[in-house]
Every structure is written in structure tokens, then in C-alpha cells.
Design a protein around this motif. Structure first.
Motif, PDB file in Angstrom:
ATOM      1  N   GLN A  29      43.623  65.409 -14.196  1.00 46.55           N
ATOM      2  CA  GLN A  29      43.268  66.633 -14.923  1.00 46.55           C
ATOM      3  C   GLN A  29      44.329  67.695 -14.665  1.00 46.55           C
ATOM      4  O   GLN A  29      44.488  68.157 -13.529  1.00 46.55           O
ATOM      5  N   LEU A  30      45.043  68.069 -15.712  1.00 44.76           N
ATOM      6  CA  LEU A  30      46.102  69.073 -15.618  1.00 44.76           C
ATOM      7  C   LEU A  30      45.620  70.346 -16.307  1.00 44.76           C
ATOM      8  O   LEU A  30      45.497  70.392 -17.525  1.00 44.76           O
ATOM      9  N   LEU A  31      45.340  71.373 -15.514  1.00 49.49           N
ATOM     10  CA  LEU A  31      44.681  72.571 -16.034  1.00 49.49           C
ATOM     11  C   LEU A  31      45.655  73.665 -16.438  1.00 49.49           C
ATOM     12  O   LEU A  31      45.232  74.751 -16.839  1.00 49.49           O
ATOM     13  N   VAL A  66      42.826  61.026 -18.863  1.00 53.50           N
ATOM     14  CA  VAL A  66      43.711  62.189 -18.782  1.00 53.50           C
ATOM     15  C   VAL A  66      43.080  63.395 -19.451  1.00 53.50           C
ATOM     16  O   VAL A  66      42.558  63.307 -20.570  1.00 53.50           O
ATOM     17  N   THR A  67      43.130  64.528 -18.762  1.00 56.65           N
ATOM     18  CA  THR A  67      42.802  65.826 -19.336  1.00 56.65           C
ATOM     19  C   THR A  67      44.060  66.685 -19.242  1.00 56.65           C
ATOM     20  O   THR A  67      44.599  66.872 -18.143  1.00 56.65           O
ATOM     21  N   ALA A  68      44.540  67.186 -20.385  1.00 62.76           N
ATOM     22  CA  ALA A  68      45.777  67.962 -20.378  1.00 62.76           C
ATOM     23  C   ALA A  68      45.846  68.829 -21.629  1.00 62.76           C
ATOM     24  O   ALA A  68      45.074  68.656 -22.571  1.00 62.76           O
ATOM     25  N   GLY A  69      46.799  69.753 -21.620  1.00 60.17           N
ATOM     26  CA  GLY A  69      47.002  70.636 -22.758  1.00 60.17           C
ATOM     27  C   GLY A  69      47.692  69.935 -23.912  1.00 60.17           C
ATOM     28  O   GLY A  69      48.273  68.852 -23.760  1.00 60.17           O
ATOM     29  N   ASN A  70      47.618  70.587 -25.075  1.00 57.88           N
ATOM     30  CA  ASN A  70      48.209  70.019 -26.291  1.00 57.88           C
ATOM     31  C   ASN A  70      49.680  69.653 -26.129  1.00 57.88           C
ATOM     32  O   ASN A  70      50.118  68.588 -26.564  1.00 57.88           O
ATOM     33  N   VAL A 118      50.279  60.616 -21.513  1.00 62.52           N
ATOM     34  CA  VAL A 118      49.627  59.426 -22.053  1.00 62.52           C
ATOM     35  C   VAL A 118      50.622  58.294 -22.280  1.00 62.52           C
ATOM     36  O   VAL A 118      50.331  57.121 -21.996  1.00 62.52           O
ATOM     37  N   ASP A 119      51.800  58.619 -22.798  1.00 63.60           N
ATOM     38  CA  ASP A 119      52.782  57.579 -23.121  1.00 63.60           C
ATOM     39  C   ASP A 119      53.184  56.770 -21.896  1.00 63.60           C
ATOM     40  O   ASP A 119      53.316  57.299 -20.791  1.00 63.60           O
ATOM     41  N   ARG A 171      40.986  57.224 -22.174  1.00 63.68           N
ATOM     42  CA  ARG A 171      40.151  58.405 -22.389  1.00 63.68           C
ATOM     43  C   ARG A 171      41.012  59.659 -22.325  1.00 63.68           C
ATOM     44  O   ARG A 171      41.757  59.863 -21.360  1.00 63.68           O
ATOM     45  N   VAL A 172      40.912  60.512 -23.358  1.00 62.05           N
ATOM     46  CA  VAL A 172      41.734  61.721 -23.446  1.00 62.05           C
ATOM     47  C   VAL A 172      40.844  62.934 -23.709  1.00 62.05           C
ATOM     48  O   VAL A 172      39.997  62.907 -24.598  1.00 62.05           O
TER      49      VAL A 172
END
Length: 337
Positions: A127-129, A150-154, A161-162, A168-169
Motif C-alpha cells: 500500500q503506497l499512500l 497493490v494499492t497506489a496512486g494513479n 503492477v508491471d 488485486r488493484v
């Protein structure tokens, strides 16, 4: 501290049960944990889940670093340090390595985080906040062979992800203007080479063809959560037409996801009006899912963030059609799963 006092503290630490989960919300809590851990090696070695969320001072940072270095068996780590400079982050994470770390959540700048993640070969959930702002993400090209969540910004989601087996995104809005967030997310996902099966994404009610655009970049979804972003309050309420108001087209777009098993929708709008809302929801779902053979679970949260908000979890079966599994008034986000 006198010898007898130190001895008593040491004996107390040996008698205190070690905890697998530790939560630190201020420097005093950190100091107390370190006092116990310094007297008993088993205290730190027992910790598997460590959660830190506070504003760290210079002295607190030194203590935090000493603490982190003791956590040799940690599997889950949350580091949310408020108003911390990049140089201070470097001090905290420099040469820190964990052999068993599987989950990491932090607001650490990505340029500082990159060396730390390079050695995190066991990482499964990230998780990248915070984001990298403009330009290339500092995590570009980092391979995490076990990463699936993965949790991340646009701006950074594709870089993470690559080249990793992400399924799961969750896309969060970091530094992106509201009306550009969804198109930016679609653009990011379109550049990804991963097969995404679970997606949580915010959208703006003015955007059109949301489901069709998502299907183009993530056709293998088994679970999809759509959250309509709230518009700033204004003196006049503007009634907007939502995509699902055209129920026939909405059902066709949903059916494009042939593997979709679970669908969640959160909106401040009213999905149904008047009395007997549950029956009307069931009728609505029946129309929406006529062509969706695999869709078994739907959660609807409407009038969200108002005093009249409603959340219902529905389940579909061939014998009974759609039935309510759970219902909540004024629900919390923990229930929207």
C-alpha cells in the motif's frame, strides 16, 4: 536507574506475555515497547504485525529505527509517519531488511522506498499512500515475485503492477485533479501487462462508459468495487443522470465481465425511491444482471454520506433469485467489502 530497579523491570518484562500484534500511536507507546524489548529478546522476536502512526520527533526517529531493527520475524508493517522529511525517512529505513515481510503500508516517498523494496522478495501486499508527482515513478522496474495486491496512486500504479504477478488493484487519488482521476487510472491500467482480477476504483458521475472502459483494460475481473466520488458542496443541488439510469445498457456493460463474481457500488445518489426499497432494489438487480451468468454477490450502498444512507449485500441463487444477506443503516466503510 539503580541496579535493583533495573532488575525489577527486567523481571517484569520476562513475566509479561509477548504480543504478535503491536500498535504504536505516540512516542510514549514506543518507549514502553522498547523498554520491554530491551530486557527480553523474545518480546521483539514474537512480533509479526507492527503498526506505527504518529508524528515522530528527532529522538523518536532514533528510537523507532532501533525498534524496527529488532523486528526480525515481522510479516506485516505499517509505517505512517506524519510530516517526515525524505532525509528522516532515509534514516529510518536505511539498510533495513526483513526476511518474512509480506504486507507493507506507508506514506514513505518512493525514492526512499525503492532500495527497501529491492530486498523485499517475500512481499505479497503493498500500500503506497503517497505518489511521485510528475515524471517517472521511482519504483519503475522493481520486481517483487510474490506481489499480488497493490494499492497506489494513479501515476504510480502501472510502475508497481508491471512485471509483477498482481491480481488485486486499488487505485487511490494522489495529486490528481478529481475530474482527471478516472481517465488517468484507465490510461495507467491500459499500459499494464498484468492480469487484474480485483479492482477498486473511484469515478466521477460525469464520466461515461465506465464499465466498457474498464473491460478494455481489465476484462478478467472477478470482483469490482466502484465508488462515486463526492462533489464539493454547493448552494444548489445539481441532479445528475447516472450510467445505471439506462438499466438495459448498464446490464449489457456488466455482462461484458464474463468472470465477474462480486460487484460493489457506492453512490450518494438514490438508487430507488419511496417505500418498499428492498423490493425495488431486487427488481433493479434483476434487470442489471439478466445477462451476467456468474455474478453472485452485489453490495449496494446508496445515499452515501447522508443521514439516510443504506447498504445491502445481495446474493443470487437459481432457486430464489436475489436475496438479502445483510443490511445496514448508516454503515461504515468496514462493511463495504
Amino acid at each position: 536507574m539503580r541496579y535493583y530497579t533495573r532488575k525489577a523491570a527486567s523481571n517484569l518484562a520476562l513475566l509479561t506475555p509477548a504480543a504478535e500484534i503491536v500498535v504504536i500511536r505516540n512516542k510514549d507507546m514506543l518507549s514502553r515497547f522498547m523498554a520491554r524489548a530491551s530486557c527480553n529478546d523474545g518480546i521483539a522476536l514474537c512480533v509479526k504485525s507492527f503498526h506505527v502512526n504518529f508524528t515522530a520527533t528527532i529522538t523518536g526517529l532514533g528510537l523507532l529505527r532501533k525498534c524496527i531493527l529488532l523486528l526480525q520475524n515481522i510479516e506485516d508493517l505499517e509505517l505512517h509517519l506524519i510530516k517526515l522529511s525524505p532525509s528522516s525517512w532515509i534514516h529510518v529505513l536505511r539498510c533495513v531488511r526483513f526476511k518474512k515481510l509480506q504486507f507493507f503500508s506507508s506514506n514513505c516517498p518512493h525514492d526512499v522506498l525503492a532500495p527497501f523494496l529491492s530486498a523485499a522478495s517475500t512481499m505479497r501486499s503493498l500500500q503506497l499512500l503517497v505518489g511521485c508527482g510528475s515524471g517517472q515513478c521511482h519504483l519503475e522496474g522493481h520486481a517483487l515475485p510474490l506481489l499480488t495486491d497493490v494499492t497506489a496512486g494513479n501515476a504510480c500504479i502501472t510502475s508497481v503492477v508491471d512485471n509483477n504477478p498482481v491480481e488485486r488493484v486499488v487505485i487511490i487519488d494522489v495529486g490528481i485533479c478529481d475530474n482527471l482521476a478516472f481517465p488517468f487510472a484507465i490510461k495507467s491500467l491500459s499500459a499494464s501487462t498484468s492480469t487484474i482480477t480485483t479492482l477498486h476504483i473511484d469515478f466521477d458521475p460525469d464520466h461515461r462508459d465506465i464499465l466498457r472502459q474498464l473491460h478494455e483494460v481489465a476484462p478478467e475481473l472477478t470482483a469490482l468495487k466502484l465508488v462515486e466520488r463526492q462533489r464539493p458542496a454547493s448552494g444548489q443541488f445539481v441532479r445528475r443522470r447516472r450510467l445505471w439510469n439506462d438499466a438495459f445498457t448498464w446490464s449489457i456493460d456488466l455482462s461484458r465481465f464474463t468472470q465477474l463474481h462480486c460487484f460493489l457500488l457506492c453512490t450518494p445518489a438514490a438508487l430507488v425511491n419511496g417505500a418498499d426499497a428492498e423490493s425495488k432494489e431486487k427488481e433493479l438487480l434483476t434487470v442489471w444482471t439478466t445477462k451476467s451468468a456468474r455474478l453472485d454477490y452485489v453490495t449496494l450502498w446508496y445515499l452515501a454520506d447522508s443521514t439516510a444512507d443504506i447498504l445491502r449485500l445481495w446474493r443470487h441463487s437459481f432457486s430464489h433469485g436475489w436475496t438479502v444477506l445483510a443490511h445496514a443503516s448508516s454503515p461504515s466503510w468496514d462493511q463495504f467489502l
